[in-house]
Motif scaffolding. Structure first.
Motif, PDB file in Angstrom:
ATOM      1  N   LYS A  41     -49.537 -43.263  -2.536  1.00 27.31           N
ATOM      2  CA  LYS A  41     -50.703 -43.554  -3.361  1.00 27.31           C
ATOM      3  C   LYS A  41     -50.228 -44.061  -4.718  1.00 27.31           C
ATOM      4  CE  LYS A  41     -53.705 -39.987  -1.347  1.00 27.31           C
ATOM      5  NZ  LYS A  41     -54.607 -38.853  -1.658  1.00 27.31           N
ATOM      6  N   ASP A  62     -56.936 -46.901  -4.861  1.00 26.82           N
ATOM      7  CA  ASP A  62     -57.738 -47.798  -4.030  1.00 26.82           C
ATOM      8  C   ASP A  62     -57.286 -47.852  -2.573  1.00 26.82           C
ATOM      9  OD1 ASP A  62     -59.360 -48.549  -6.202  1.00 26.82           O
ATOM     10  OD2 ASP A  62     -57.903 -50.070  -6.834  1.00 26.82           O
ATOM     11  N   GLN A  63     -55.972 -47.858  -2.341  1.00 26.76           N
ATOM     12  CA  GLN A  63     -55.446 -48.002  -0.979  1.00 26.76           C
ATOM     13  C   GLN A  63     -54.197 -47.145  -0.820  1.00 26.76           C
ATOM     14  OE1 GLN A  63     -56.984 -52.630  -0.341  1.00 26.76           O
ATOM     15  NE2 GLN A  63     -54.851 -52.158  -0.014  1.00 26.76           N
ATOM     16  N   TYR A  64     -53.872 -46.834   0.446  1.00 30.74           N
ATOM     17  CA  TYR A  64     -52.690 -46.036   0.765  1.00 30.74           C
ATOM     18  C   TYR A  64     -51.730 -46.891   1.592  1.00 30.74           C
ATOM     19  CZ  TYR A  64     -56.137 -42.190   0.190  1.00 30.74           C
ATOM     20  OH  TYR A  64     -57.125 -41.353  -0.255  1.00 30.74           O
ATOM     21  N   GLN A 169     -49.985 -43.128   5.810  1.00 31.24           N
ATOM     22  CA  GLN A 169     -50.070 -42.157   4.716  1.00 31.24           C
ATOM     23  C   GLN A 169     -49.247 -40.925   5.059  1.00 31.24           C
ATOM     24  OE1 GLN A 169     -54.171 -40.785   4.469  1.00 31.24           O
ATOM     25  NE2 GLN A 169     -54.360 -40.902   6.696  1.00 31.24           N
ATOM     26  N   LYS A 233     -59.121 -45.977   3.421  1.00 28.83           N
ATOM     27  CA  LYS A 233     -58.254 -46.638   2.451  1.00 28.83           C
ATOM     28  C   LYS A 233     -56.909 -47.069   3.058  1.00 28.83           C
ATOM     29  CE  LYS A 233     -60.164 -44.308  -1.615  1.00 28.83           C
ATOM     30  NZ  LYS A 233     -59.868 -43.482  -2.833  1.00 28.83           N
ATOM     31  N   THR A 234     -56.666 -46.712   4.285  1.00 25.51           N
ATOM     32  CA  THR A 234     -55.423 -47.090   4.962  1.00 25.51           C
ATOM     33  C   THR A 234     -55.569 -48.469   5.599  1.00 25.51           C
ATOM     34  OG1 THR A 234     -56.186 -45.920   6.933  1.00 25.51           O
ATOM     35  CG2 THR A 234     -54.746 -44.710   5.416  1.00 25.51           C
TER      36      THR A 234
END
Length: 342
Positions: A41, A62-64, A169, A233-234
């Motif tokens: 992250k 925002d994203q992983y 993640q 978010k992945t």
């Protein structure tokens, strides 16, 4: 308290029809110290003017994405299977070369046609120590570097494996238990052999004997994560990009080395075909453990007198892959070992 000697890396092969669904581990990677857990992250500070001496009050994620590497300084043949299978070509069925001897040949040679897919597999990877384990799903390898140096005495000559992978993640978990230490067969740089031929079909026919000192094979596999708008978010899926490679060599100066320099200095340099084969012990009464990397391409750099060892001049060489229209290949990889699964 986390203890270094209790650290480990385990993995399980995911169902290709349910990529990203974590599975229990079935095997273990060994051969080196466990690296630090990378951050998946990236908190992003929002800069804003709010009438105070501060740059802001908020951070968001925002994203992983996991970007990790696997390092095995003393590489072994069995470790190559999940790396090539989850990066270069998946769904490979190993074939027993000699009936009843468990000498399984894996052909990871990728297709490079525009309408084909190499369908690389993916893993769930577990990593941690006796205090905390973490897992990442949808892990795929993007690159591998295999390197070794022939020792000039009785010291060691290991073959190192360095591979980069991505995954979705890191999630705290509990290690899958009761996984036995794997049987491993070490790779030995002293048993590496170099071949140069004039066609893909002729690869392995002409050995450049007694000149190889050091090698580094660098292969780009192609898989990459694909993000699109969704409920998570992945990353959503993966794509398959360009496949290519390089081979860097240090070789003994002599007529073979000078002939390679002549190839470089031809303005119309024809394709050359290199094979680097690393052999191991015999499997039962069958064939030997082996890694064979074939590559079509041209020489980009050849430096005579680049190094000196006890009065011997050495050349350094850089060879880069190119597609061979006749053989319809650019890179070929075959592994023979005593496992038919990973």
């Amino acid at each position: 308290m986390g203890d270094r000697f209790f650290s480990k890396v385990q993995f399980g092969k995911e169902n290709p029809a349910a990529r990203g669904t974590p599975v229990v581990a079935t095997r273990m990677f060994v051969g080196g110290q466990v690296s630090a857990l990378t951050q998946h992250k990236r908190p992003r500070k929002i800069s804003e003017d709010i009438g105070l001496r501060t740059g802001g009050t908020r951070k968001v994620v925002d994203q992983y994405l996991v970007n990790e590497s696997l390092s095995i300084p003393d590489g072994y043949f069995q470790a190559l299977l999940p790396i090539f299978g989850c990066g270069l070509k998946g769904a490979v069925t190993a074939t027993e070369t000699t009936a009843g001897q468990a000498d399984y040949l894996w052909d990871f040679t990728p297709g490079q046609a525009f309408n084909g897919s190499n369908a690389p597999d993916c893993l769930t990877i577990e990593k941690g120590d006796n205090t905390q384990a973490f897992e990442c799903e949808y892990a795929m390898f993007q690159r591998v570097r295999i390197s070794g140096q022939v020792a000039q005495g009785a010291e060691g000559a290991p073959v190192a494996i360095e591979s980069e992978y991505f995954a979705r993640q890191w999630t705290p978990t509990t290690f899958t238990g009761s996984i036995a230490l794997p049987v491993t067969t070490s790779m030995n740089a002293k048993l590496a052999r170099l071949y140069q031929d004039t066609s893909w079909a002729g690869l392995g026919g002409t050995e450049l004997a007694n000149i190889l000192r050091r090698f580094e094979i660098d292969l780009m596999f192609g898989p990459y994560p694909k993000f699109a708008g969704s409920a998570a978010k992945t990353f959503n899926s993966h794509g398959e990009g360009l496949i290519g490679g390089q081979i860097a060599l240090t070789i003994e100066g002599g007529t073979d080395a000078d002939a390679i320099w002549d190839k470089l200095n031809s303005d119309t340099q024809a394709l050359s075909f290199l094979r680097l084969a690393i052999n191991g012990p015999q499997i039962g009464t069958g064939t030997t453990h082996s890694l064979i990397v074939d590559m079509a391409g041209t020489y980009d750099e050849v430096t005579p007198l680049a190094e000196e060892d006890r009065g011997n001049n050495l050349h350094t060489v850089l060879f880069t892959s190119l597609y061979d229209p006749t053989g319809a290949k650019e890179i070929g990889v075959k592994v023979t070992t005593d496992r038919n699964t990973y």
